[in-house]
Write a protein that holds these residues in place. Sequence first.
Motif, PDB file in Angstrom:
ATOM      1  N   PRO A 142       1.200  -0.745   0.106  1.00 57.33           N
ATOM      2  CA  PRO A 142      -0.128  -0.058  -0.110  1.00 57.33           C
ATOM      3  C   PRO A 142       0.782   0.965  -0.081  1.00 57.33           C
ATOM      4  O   PRO A 142       1.724   1.170   0.846  1.00 57.33           O
ATOM      5  CB  PRO A 142      -0.979  -0.413   0.739  1.00 57.33           C
ATOM      6  N   LEU A 143       0.461   1.994  -0.943  1.00 57.81           N
ATOM      7  CA  LEU A 143       1.165   4.005  -0.865  1.00 57.81           C
ATOM      8  C   LEU A 143       0.049   4.709  -0.391  1.00 57.81           C
ATOM      9  O   LEU A 143      -0.534   5.166  -1.683  1.00 57.81           O
ATOM     10  CB  LEU A 143       1.702   3.701  -2.069  1.00 57.81           C
ATOM     11  N   GLU A 172      12.047   7.171  -2.449  1.00 55.05           N
ATOM     12  CA  GLU A 172      12.739   5.576  -2.613  1.00 55.05           C
ATOM     13  C   GLU A 172      12.413   5.354  -0.668  1.00 55.05           C
ATOM     14  O   GLU A 172      12.587   5.951   0.290  1.00 55.05           O
ATOM     15  CB  GLU A 172      14.237   5.373  -2.484  1.00 55.05           C
ATOM     16  N   GLY A 173      11.683   3.787  -0.528  1.00 59.05           N
ATOM     17  CA  GLY A 173      11.597   3.688   0.570  1.00 59.05           C
ATOM     18  C   GLY A 173      10.469   4.071   1.310  1.00 59.05           C
ATOM     19  O   GLY A 173       9.244   4.147   1.017  1.00 59.05           O
ATOM     20  N   ASP A 174      11.045   4.260   2.332  1.00 58.85           N
ATOM     21  CA  ASP A 174      10.161   5.092   3.292  1.00 58.85           C
ATOM     22  C   ASP A 174       8.788   7.016   3.489  1.00 58.85           C
ATOM     23  O   ASP A 174       8.484   6.856   3.709  1.00 58.85           O
ATOM     24  CB  ASP A 174      10.253   4.772   5.054  1.00 58.85           C
TER      25      ASP A 174
END
Length: 67
Positions: free
Chosen positions: A24-25, A53-55
């Motif tokens: 999920p984003l 990128e990443g978190d």
Amino acid sequence: MQATAYTYDSDTRSGSVLLDDGTPLPFGAAAFDAGGLLLLRPGQRVRIEVTGEGDARHIDLITLQTL
């Protein structure tokens, strides 16, 4: 990048998508407004532009996927 609309709140114009790997984003009103959408329903296929990128990854633009 493509994803599937997962949640959407019409009051805040924000929600989330599921990436093709199931991640999920979330997206905010700015990304929704940038795409010119009026409504988004869960399950709709969407095109997103993501930065970071990443978190720190976030959606800058969300539009409907067209063929």
